[in-house]
Design an enzyme around this catalytic site. Structure first.
Site: not given
Length: 486
Positions: A334, A465
């Site tokens: 798509a 993190h």
């Protein structure tokens, strides 16, 4: 007298409706012709993707994944859930509501951008060289109209590839539309084809409790993917209860027998086998949809597989006729169709302004692929077998999700990310992922490749993190053998 437009788009899927909106944004008088009707017999924009493809399948995948997590995985988090059941009609209704929201949303976007929408099948009739206009016939269930347009964009998409001896009835033998409309979980589900559609539909119903058997003709599993990714995927899927994948098979017959479907096939060792299931999904690929387009009459060139022949800029052999998406060469995705639709709309504006040179061609090498199984699979660029076949010297870096803090906290530690970079320049040539949410993580790889980044470039970028993106960071560091957390 026929109404005249600058641009007529035939097809309102991801390639067509996006092309129409972009053309209108650029000031071109635009019409979009589409014949899709939903299960209630009403016009519904969005093509296969929004109606019976990408969007509804992801809605059911999400519902089935939540059910599977609650039944089998949340206990590890100290959460106890009893008598968990799946209400399939409610899941289907939720899916249908999402589809309706998006399809009606396209109609709103058309109105906002002044795109005229017309329901019916669009066919190319004639081109008048004197005024440089195409005449297009629109057949709405027998009610005929014609319109004229200077430029025509064909975006008619694709249809399921038929299996001659297994006609689709969407009661016992299903295509993707039927697989998305089941009202109860089949105890035994067969799937012919281990491509994206087959794997995703098999995943939905396996998570909800079906015993799923997938039959694939190709000798290997996921042969379009990187071999290491495919091997990891098959290993992980083999551990899942209720899923069996058989490759290298040859279907001999498919027959209805009472309330069952019986599939006779030869296995990889040429031994005769039989599979009896309650429902059978046929997902052996898709073919370009040019039915009723008037291609032969107009002289529109098709290749030996039925695809409309286009150049790198989606131009056909006919004056001011273009084609995008599944009906032309390239991946049947798509987002590829949408990108081509935008590129063609912008090229038409340049032509209208008197410019000869087209826009930059869509680069298939930076189009991502995603399979929404659990774990997800995603890749962009070249895989190892392609690089080896081309004689390109490369280096690889790899990092597993099991060594990632966020993945550990989520309890989703399967899989890894692999980066392939040119041995001399370090430019990233391909990125391959299997693991949690890699459908989202792959975008960083696409951006990197689009701007010709090196693995060192990625290694130098600070990643949050704890996050799953650190796996991509560590894989980049691993290209030069300097990953830190393994």
């Amino acid at each position: 007298m026929s109404e005249t437009f600058d641009v007529a788009v035939i097809g309102a899927g991801p390639g067509g409706y996006v092309a129409a909106i972009r053309a209108a944004q650029l000031g071109l008088n635009t019409i979009c012709i589409d014949e899709w009707k939903n299960s209630k017999g009403k016009p519904s924009l969005g093509g296969t993707c929004l109606n019976v493809g990408c969007i509804p399948s992801k809605a059911l995948l999400e519902s089935s994944e939540k059910f599977f997590q609650i039944r089998h995985k949340v206990s590890a988090h100290g959460i106890t859930a009893q008598q968990v059941t799946a209400d399939i009609p409610v899941m289907i209704a939720r899916k249908d509501k999402i589809v309706t929201t998006f399809t009606t949303g396209i109609a709103s976007l058309f109105k906002k951008n002044k795109v005229k929408s017309m329901h019916g099948r669009g066919s190319l009739l004639t081109h008048d060289a004197s005024n440089n206009l195409w005449t297009i016939k629109v057949d709405d269930n027998g009610a005929m109209e014609t319109i004229q347009a200077k430029h025509v964009i064909v975006a008619t998409g694709s249809t399921p590839r038929p299996l001659p001896f297994a006609p689709i009835d969407n009661a016992m033998i299903l295509d993707n539309a039927g697989a998305l409309a089941l009202t109860e979980v089949p105890k035994r589900l067969g799937v012919i084809g281990a491509g994206v559609i087959g794997l995703e539909m098999g995943s939905v119903w396996r998570r909800l409790g079906s015993e799923v058997t997938i039959l694939e003709a190709m000798p290997g599993f996921l042969m379009a993917a990187d071999e290491q990714i495919a091997k990891e995927a098959k290993s992980l899927f083999a551990k899942e209860p209720g899923l069996q994948i058989n490759t290298g098979i040859n279907i001999n017959s498919v027959k209805l027998s009472g309330d069952s479907v019986v599939v006779n096939y030869s296995d990889a060792n040429n031994q005769e086998q039989q599979l009896e299931v309650d429902k059978l999904i046929v997902a052996i690929g898709r073919i370009p949809n040019t039915a009723g387009l008037g291609a032969k009459e107009a002289g529109l060139a098709l290749d030996e597989r039925g695809f409309i022949v286009v150049d790198d800029y989606c131009r056909t052999n006919l004056t001011h006729v273009y084609a995008v998406g599944d009906v032309v060469r390239g991946p049947m995705l798509a987002h590829k169709a949408s990108e081509e639709g935008v590129a063609v709309a912008e090229m038409i504006q340049l032509i209208e302004q008197g410019h000869e040179n087209p826009h930059e061609a869509v680069d298939f090498n930076t189009i991502p692929w995603v399979i929404y199984t659990a774990p997800e699979i995603a890749w962009v660029g070249k895989n190892e077998q392609q690089l080896k076949a081309s004689g390109i010297a490369y280096k690889a870096g790899q990092f597993p999700f099991i060594a990632n803090g966020r993945a550990r906290a989520m309890g989703e530690t399967s899989g890894f990310i692999k980066i392939l970079a040119d041995e001399q320049s370090d430019r990233i040539l391909g990125v391959h992922m299997i693991g949690p949410h890699v459908s989202e993580l792959i975008t960083e790889a696409v951006v990197a490749m689009k701007f010709s980044a090196s693995s060192q470039d990625i290694a130098c970028i600070v990643h949050a993190h704890p996050s799953l993106s650190e796996v991509f960071h560590e894989a980049a560091r691993g290209v030069d053998k300097r990953a830190l957390h393994i």
